[in-house]
Design a protein around this motif. Sequence first.
Motif, PDB file in Angstrom:
ATOM      1  N   GLU A  34     -18.276  43.065  48.154  1.00 39.60           N
ATOM      2  CA  GLU A  34     -19.194  42.751  46.709  1.00 39.60           C
ATOM      3  C   GLU A  34     -19.066  41.029  46.427  1.00 39.60           C
ATOM      4  N   ARG A  35     -17.540  40.674  46.574  1.00 41.31           N
ATOM      5  CA  ARG A  35     -16.564  39.255  45.918  1.00 41.31           C
ATOM      6  C   ARG A  35     -17.086  38.023  46.641  1.00 41.31           C
ATOM      7  N   GLN A  36     -17.346  38.666  47.890  1.00 36.59           N
ATOM      8  CA  GLN A  36     -16.999  37.610  48.553  1.00 36.59           C
ATOM      9  C   GLN A  36     -18.440  36.472  48.703  1.00 36.59           C
ATOM     10  N   SER A  40      -1.480  40.396  44.430  1.00 34.21           N
ATOM     11  CA  SER A  40      -2.618  39.091  44.141  1.00 34.21           C
ATOM     12  C   SER A  40      -3.167  39.006  44.524  1.00 34.21           C
ATOM     13  N   CYS A  41      -3.937  37.788  43.687  1.00 34.86           N
ATOM     14  CA  CYS A  41      -5.940  37.521  44.327  1.00 34.86           C
ATOM     15  C   CYS A  41      -5.382  36.019  43.881  1.00 34.86           C
ATOM     16  N   THR A  42      -5.747  35.191  45.183  1.00 34.98           N
ATOM     17  CA  THR A  42      -5.745  33.989  44.693  1.00 34.98           C
ATOM     18  C   THR A  42      -7.012  33.006  45.735  1.00 34.98           C
ATOM     19  N   LEU A  43      -7.950  34.470  45.793  1.00 36.22           N
ATOM     20  CA  LEU A  43      -9.431  34.110  45.919  1.00 36.22           C
ATOM     21  C   LEU A  43      -9.928  32.588  45.031  1.00 36.22           C
ATOM     22  N   CYS A  44      -9.701  33.125  44.138  1.00 34.52           N
ATOM     23  CA  CYS A  44     -10.275  31.726  43.124  1.00 34.52           C
ATOM     24  C   CYS A  44      -9.399  30.092  43.126  1.00 34.52           C
ATOM     25  N   GLN A  45      -8.506  30.526  44.254  1.00 33.84           N
ATOM     26  CA  GLN A  45      -7.612  28.550  44.536  1.00 33.84           C
ATOM     27  C   GLN A  45      -8.506  28.138  44.769  1.00 33.84           C
ATOM     28  N   ASN A  49      -3.990  26.279  41.111  1.00 29.48           N
ATOM     29  CA  ASN A  49      -2.687  26.546  41.244  1.00 29.48           C
ATOM     30  C   ASN A  49      -2.538  28.461  40.369  1.00 29.48           C
ATOM     31  N   HIS A  50      -3.968  28.574  40.477  1.00 22.00           N
ATOM     32  CA  HIS A  50      -4.459  29.972  39.553  1.00 22.00           C
ATOM     33  C   HIS A  50      -3.990  31.322  40.756  1.00 22.00           C
ATOM     34  N   VAL A  51      -3.361  32.317  40.041  1.00 25.79           N
ATOM     35  CA  VAL A  51      -2.936  33.143  40.665  1.00 25.79           C
ATOM     36  C   VAL A  51      -3.527  34.497  39.594  1.00 25.79           C
ATOM     37  N   CYS A  52      -3.806  35.575  40.470  1.00 24.14           N
ATOM     38  CA  CYS A  52      -4.100  36.579  39.428  1.00 24.14           C
ATOM     39  C   CYS A  52      -3.557  38.207  39.588  1.00 24.14           C
ATOM     40  N   THR A  53      -2.828  38.558  38.816  1.00 21.09           N
ATOM     41  CA  THR A  53      -1.974  39.594  39.708  1.00 21.09           C
ATOM     42  C   THR A  53      -2.471  40.597  39.320  1.00 21.09           C
ATOM     43  N   THR A  93      -6.881  44.945  35.948  1.00 20.92           N
ATOM     44  CA  THR A  93      -7.725  44.563  36.792  1.00 20.92           C
ATOM     45  C   THR A  93      -7.528  43.670  36.556  1.00 20.92           C
ATOM     46  N   GLY A  94      -8.643  42.906  37.728  1.00 25.43           N
ATOM     47  CA  GLY A  94      -8.720  40.615  37.764  1.00 25.43           C
ATOM     48  C   GLY A  94      -9.412  40.175  36.625  1.00 25.43           C
ATOM     49  N   LEU A  95      -9.148  39.278  36.342  1.00 20.42           N
ATOM     50  CA  LEU A  95     -10.535  39.110  35.293  1.00 20.42           C
ATOM     51  C   LEU A  95     -11.482  38.737  35.176  1.00 20.42           C
ATOM     52  N   CYS A  96     -12.430  38.583  36.602  1.00 15.80           N
ATOM     53  CA  CYS A  96     -13.602  38.266  37.129  1.00 15.80           C
ATOM     54  C   CYS A  96     -14.060  40.323  36.687  1.00 15.80           C
ATOM     55  N   GLY A  97     -13.152  41.003  36.798  1.00 12.62           N
ATOM     56  CA  GLY A  97     -13.310  43.183  36.766  1.00 12.62           C
ATOM     57  C   GLY A  97     -13.897  43.121  37.910  1.00 12.62           C
ATOM     58  N   ALA A  98     -13.956  42.149  38.884  1.00 12.66           N
ATOM     59  CA  ALA A  98     -14.583  42.088  40.201  1.00 12.66           C
ATOM     60  C   ALA A  98     -13.174  42.983  41.167  1.00 12.66           C
ATOM     61  N   TYR A  99     -11.809  43.255  40.675  1.00 13.86           N
ATOM     62  CA  TYR A  99     -11.314  43.764  41.778  1.00 13.86           C
ATOM     63  C   TYR A  99      -9.470  44.305  40.899  1.00 13.86           C
ATOM     64  N   ASN A 100      -9.967  45.501  41.175  1.00 14.20           N
ATOM     65  CA  ASN A 100      -8.639  46.186  40.683  1.00 14.20           C
ATOM     66  C   ASN A 100      -7.483  46.781  41.485  1.00 14.20           C
ATOM     67  N   THR A 136      -6.504  31.649  34.001  1.00 16.50           N
ATOM     68  CA  THR A 136      -7.604  31.955  33.782  1.00 16.50           C
ATOM     69  C   THR A 136      -7.988  31.078  34.643  1.00 16.50           C
ATOM     70  N   CYS A 137      -9.007  31.285  35.893  1.00 22.03           N
ATOM     71  CA  CYS A 137      -9.770  30.072  36.884  1.00 22.03           C
ATOM     72  C   CYS A 137     -10.979  29.900  36.267  1.00 22.03           C
ATOM     73  N   GLY A 138     -11.267  30.687  35.096  1.00 26.86           N
ATOM     74  CA  GLY A 138     -12.062  30.681  34.503  1.00 26.86           C
ATOM     75  C   GLY A 138     -13.722  31.925  35.426  1.00 26.86           C
ATOM     76  N   CYS A 139     -13.496  32.404  36.089  1.00 27.33           N
ATOM     77  CA  CYS A 139     -14.257  33.280  36.649  1.00 27.33           C
ATOM     78  C   CYS A 139     -14.517  34.776  35.671  1.00 27.33           C
ATOM     79  N   CYS A 140     -13.298  34.841  34.709  1.00 31.18           N
ATOM     80  CA  CYS A 140     -13.309  36.341  33.695  1.00 31.18           C
ATOM     81  C   CYS A 140     -14.080  36.535  33.132  1.00 31.18           C
TER      82      CYS A 140
HETATM   83 FE1  SF4 Z   1      -9.099  37.567  42.762  1.00 25.97          FE
HETATM   84 FE2  SF4 Z   1     -11.083  37.988  40.783  1.00 25.97          FE
HETATM   85 FE3  SF4 Z   1      -8.750  36.969  39.660  1.00 25.97          FE
HETATM   86 FE4  SF4 Z   1     -10.548  35.133  41.523  1.00 25.97          FE
HETATM   87  S1  SF4 Z   1     -10.629  36.327  39.554  1.00 25.97           S
HETATM   88  S2  SF4 Z   1      -8.778  35.406  41.614  1.00 25.97           S
HETATM   89  S3  SF4 Z   1     -11.481  36.987  42.597  1.00 25.97           S
HETATM   90  S4  SF4 Z   1      -8.633  38.592  40.811  1.00 25.97           S
END
Ligand code: SF4
Length: 746
Positions: free
Chosen positions: A413-415, A514-519, A524-528, A534-541, A603-607
């Motif tokens: 779904e996150r794709q 890690s999550c670097t999907l939003c790079q 330079n953004h890395v979610c841990t 949970t991931g700041l986008c809410g889509a990934y725990n 934050t990448c901006g997807c939060c």
């Molecule tokens: Fe991954 Fe979500 Fe963070 Fe983007 S915002 S890097 S999809 S956890």
Amino acid sequence: MSRLVAFAAIQGGYNVVSKVEGEYQQALETFEAGTKVGFPNTAYYLPVIYSLTGIKIETLEDMQKPLDFAKKLLPPHIKGKNHLPYLGSLLDAGMATLFAFELQEALKILKNPDVYLPSAEEIDEDSGKVWMGPADDVIMRKRGVEFVDGSAPGFAAIVGAAPDAETAKALVEDYQRKNLYIFLAANQNGTTVAEQLLEADVQIGWNTRIVPFGREISSAIFALGFANRAAMAFGGIEPGDYKRILKYNKDRIFAFVNALGDVNAEWAGAAAGCVNWGFPTIADTDIPEILPTGVCTYEHVVANVPHNEMSQRSIEIRGLKVQVTEIDIPCAFGPAYEGERIRKADLHSQMGGGKTQCTELVKMADMNDIEDGKVEIVGPNIGDIKEGDTLPLGIYVQIAGREFQDDFEPILERQIHHLVNYIQGVMHIGQRDISWVRVGKPAVEKGFTLKDIGVVLHAKMHQDFGKILDKVQVTLYTKQKDVDELTKRARAEYKQRDERVENMRDEDVETYYSCTLCQSFAPNHVCTVSPERTGLCGAYNWMDCKASFEINPTGPNQPIEKGECLDKDLGQWKGVNEFIYNASKGGIDHYNFYSIVFDPMTTCGCCECVAAVLPSCNGVMTVNRDYQGETPCGMTFTTLAGTIGGGASTPGFVGHSKFNITQRKFIRGDGPKDKEEGGLLRMVWMPKMLKEEIKDRVDSRAKELGIPDFLDRVADETVGTTEAEVMEFLKKKKHPALDMDPIMGS
Ligand code: SF4
Ligand code: ZN
């Protein structure tokens, strides 16, 4: 395994071997024992026999040895009602059948050297001859390499005849579209698929990948001879190393047999033989099935498959992964367009983004309930609306696969986010039930419609996740009622997914992800992602990241050994710091999981939400993406996300998911010092809609923290959107934050 099919196959083996023995004796009476035999222009002798046994057949008398060998392979006849032979005896009977077929074809060519067309790439239409016989080494090298370099995943060997020419055409064209070769052999009461194709004006020959080998079932051996020569030529396998030859075919050549029409004993023998290669047989008649026992990837013989499902079922049973190479949409497509914005002046129409509801949901489906590649639009499409209009949108993706699990749903779904962004002139923001699609005028001028979203999702999900899925079907809803229904369903799903990490603690695991999907957006953004963040986008725990790593070990979700804890209240670990330093290319060398004040996470901006400190209220506020109004920190969500997004750590602000607000560790480092957890008690303002959305969870957390009516003490926009108005309310309600230490420290 069915006793009947075993009986038929073993019977077939006996029939064929004794028939060929008779023909061999006859030939010995007609020709000198030293007469040369073999297939034209090949260095591989009779290739199936040569590759599997190492026996080189050059003269008629050389045939005796493999013939004896085939006889020895024949298992005892099945007698009595209860005797169930092992799969092994079935495989042996099958192999005997195939050896005999190859000898039979060599005898046929000996007796009539012109029986097949001289080996050439193209069929000479005028000659009236159709059957091409064994491919010579020139063709094998040219075409066989395609099985190695991936341009042809394998072949469909079709034996018999379809009920009519149109059915034959539809089936063959299905395989052509999937880049498979189609090898044709045998007739059914005198009719053949090859002739049916000619009747339907389909071009056949090596150049169209449709190769008519011969009118008899024995000519099916040319398909296996082709495959085995490829294994020797390109796989470097020595003749006689039968185990490796067969394994190479099973692992590398995606081939299967379609049996059209009545399956007699000889056909059954051939089908059993193909199981040795891992090539299953899929039949349209009611023959006894051989279900999984471990040689083929899945089932061995499957019966009663309707013609319109035959290609799909065959591909699924063989475990062939469909390569969708072309993405058939009118716009350019690719990562280059991911970061592109659709400005106001270029905007044609939009879905979501607070104007309408826009929801996306990926759900696992039963293999038989969905159709791969089907894209359906339920309701008006782009062509039905005017410039400046909006539509509600529900993107519903159903996925089926032998290896698919519902744990993978959130990952797929996150794709949707980046895949839709790959379309030139179309922009996607957000996720889950707060998505936003903006469609630009140039895209619409090129012919873009909502259908293209489905085409892209189908193609890319196959390309990127082919290992775990077999079918993707996409439905796009644009009627309010349907979108609302999907949204309701989706929310229940999101809730379930979120709750999977509910009882886990950060202390309980040694590994975060890690999550670097939003790079691609924020380089330079890395979610841990930890269980309690949970991931700041809410889509990934944490669970989702773990599953994602399992599917794709080199992908964007990597395990991080958290290592030595540097600060337990703020949430900082040595291992995480080292990881993010590398993954941010030196941009960030540390951050805290549980603080907004001190070096918060980037934050990448997807939060889903952005929290901000309200210094004069001694607390924090947070605002969700779907709330568009003003907030007491003086900025709307969009301004906030724009300011802090981009991958930097911004003290005083942090992006987070909705779910995170009620996770135990939420800004615990900034909460009351006497409480292990309870950062939530710093929360002084939230939009009313967010309060309502997460009320149950806030209430239960608040109860644990000893202030059951906490949510009533949190201000919202109906109280005010200035710090002064909020402060007045907090005093009246005796908000716990007012008694805490100063938030910014002092
Ligand atoms: Fe991954 Fe979500 Fe963070 Fe983007 S915002 S890097 S999809 S956890
Ligand atoms: Zn992002």
